[in-house]
Scaffold this active site. Structure first.
Site, PDB file in Angstrom:
ATOM      1  CG  HIS A 162      -2.228   0.740   0.957  1.00  0.00           C
ATOM      2  ND1 HIS A 162      -2.258   2.069   0.566  1.00  0.00           N
ATOM      3  CD2 HIS A 162      -3.522   0.354   1.052  1.00  0.00           C
ATOM      4  CE1 HIS A 162      -3.524   2.455   0.434  1.00  0.00           C
ATOM      5  NE2 HIS A 162      -4.306   1.435   0.715  1.00  0.00           N
ATOM      6  CG  ASP A 374      -9.894  -9.445 -21.465  1.00  0.00           C
ATOM      7  OD1 ASP A 374      -9.226 -10.497 -21.341  1.00  0.00           O
ATOM      8  OD2 ASP A 374     -10.604  -9.200 -22.458  1.00  0.00           O
TER       9      ASP A 374
END
EC number: 2.3.1.-
Length: 426
Positions: A162, A374
């Site tokens: 993070h 994708d």
């Protein structure tokens, strides 16, 4: 899923995937907003295509990662401590850790775990943990595991630091990686320079920053967490339930404000907090469009700042829902350029990080595009977090392409979770 079934994942030796061409070396600056959350965020993405098997999944993921790291070269480096005593990136180019793995089943055997995301012990097997790492500096910024399942699908499991990426930056990195895998140019090239968010000279602390306040646990909550097993549950809030909540709140508010106020109140009740227990609500607000000037498109760091409410448990639980929702609204309205730059300067002076004692931290991923990545196998069939980074965290998650529903994930001690479940019936 049968309770007796155990997912077994067999991992091969990890490899390092470096940028496909030469990249800049040296120390890469991380802003004070990047310093706040030194945790690894774990996520998974399950892909299955009727027209393409998983045989080449590992090679495609690896090759495209190498290519996209040319643009995101700090992710191929290692965290270090700068001469100023803050976390920075040493851009060594040594690479991302990537592991190929095989599961002992088809995905249908763990369908409940991946769809309800409330079985972290199963999902943890889909993300690689660097053995022997004692702290965040010994874990590469990005760790990748590609797990092939016997049904022909595969899971991409990620551990992302993070300090390097907030949710928006992480999704843009993933999207760039997926575009690269499909041979496309990057639709949002990364903006890597984080010096835009340097502290002012001299620092100017113009607001109280109670998000960093350390509260005392007088309700025995810490003991409850250590005495009882943590139970994870996810709760779906569809459009009708969210509308009912807004009616209950009796005040004009956004979905986020209403749901946050409701969950904060419910958690206080479930944990049986004493009325005079001082409590804190923390949540991240995206500052990208609130800075003056706005952060550039593709800003590849933490653009979030924590805002807060500090009050007593009695103030939240003994008043109607409208009261806690109004507290949340006020916290949202605090966040502007002045508040965010004051928070940056506060860290510069104090080096304080938010304390989580007697605190609820709400993180909303509800607007993050988890389902649109994708890599050549279509969009993920299902995706989500692997557990929660801290016991004090509640996650708001998207429900695939359903933009009007929110999935809420949290963990509570068993006895508290029973009470909490009852409150969720509205």
């Amino acid at each position: 899923m049968a309770d007796s079934f155990e997912l077994i994942v067999t991992r091969k030796e990890p490899v390092l995937v470096s940028p496909a061409s030469e990249t800049p070396k040296g120390l890469h600056y991380l802003s004070n907003l990047d310093q706040n959350i030194a945790i690894i965020v774990k996520t998974f993405y399950y892909f299955k295509s009727n027209s393409r098997s998983n045989e080449e999944s590992y090679e495609v993921i690896k090759k495209s990662l190498s290519e996209v790291l040319v643009h995101y070269y700090p992710a191929a480096g290692r965290l270090t401590i700068s001469p100023e005593g803050k976390i920075a990136v040493d851009c060594t180019g040594e690479g991302v850790v990537v592991v190929e793995a095989e599961a002992n089943c088809g995905i249908e055997k763990i369908k409940k775990a991946i769809s309800e995301i409330d079985q972290p012990e199963t999902l943890e097997k889909l993300v690689y943990d660097v053995p022997g790492a004692r702290n965040i500096l010994e874990i590469p910024p990005v760790v990748v595991q590609v797990t092939n399942f016997k049904c022909g699908g595969f899971v991409l499991g990620l551990g992302m630091n993070h300090n390097m990426f907030d949710g928006i930056a992480a999704m843009e990195f993933l999207n760039s990686w997926a575009e690269t895998a499909r041979g496309l140019p990057l639709s949002v090239p990364p903006f890597l320079d984080r010096t835009l968010l340097r502290p002012r000279t001299p620092p100017k602390i113009e607001f109280p920053h109670n998000e960093f306040e350390d509260l005392e646990d007088i309700s025995g909550t810490g003991k409850l967490y250590s005495d009882e097993k943590l139970v994870y549950k996810s709760f779906l809030f569809g459009p009708e339930k969210l509308e009912r909540l807004k009616i209950m709140a009796e005040t004009r508010s956004t979905t986020f404000q209403t749901l946050t106020g409701f969950l904060w109140r419910a958690r206080c009740q479930a944990l049986g907090l004493k009325p005079d227990q001082r409590i804190k609500l923390l949540f991240a607000a995206d500052g990208r469009s609130r800075f003056v000037p706005e952060l550039p498109k593709g800003y590849s760091g933490n653009g979030i700042v924590f805002t807060y409410c500090v009050t007593t448990a009695g103030e939240v639980t003994l008043n109607p829902l409208s009261h806690s929702v109004c507290l949340v609204k006020r916290a949202v309205e605090m966040v502007n350029d002045g508040f965010m730059r004051s928070a940056i300067d506060y860290f510069e002076v104090t080096r304080a990080r938010p304390s989580l004692t007697a605190t609820l931290l709400i993180t909303s991923w509800a607007k993050l595009s988890f389902h649109t990545k994708d890599f050549g196998w279509g969009e993920p069939v299902v995706s989500g977090p692997v557990g929660l980074p801290e016991k004090e965290v509640i996650l708001f998650l998207p429900c695939g392409s359903d933009t009007k529903s929110i999935n809420v994930l949290l963990g509570l001690p068993g006895s508290a979770m029973k009470v909490f479940q009852g409150i969720m019936d509205i």
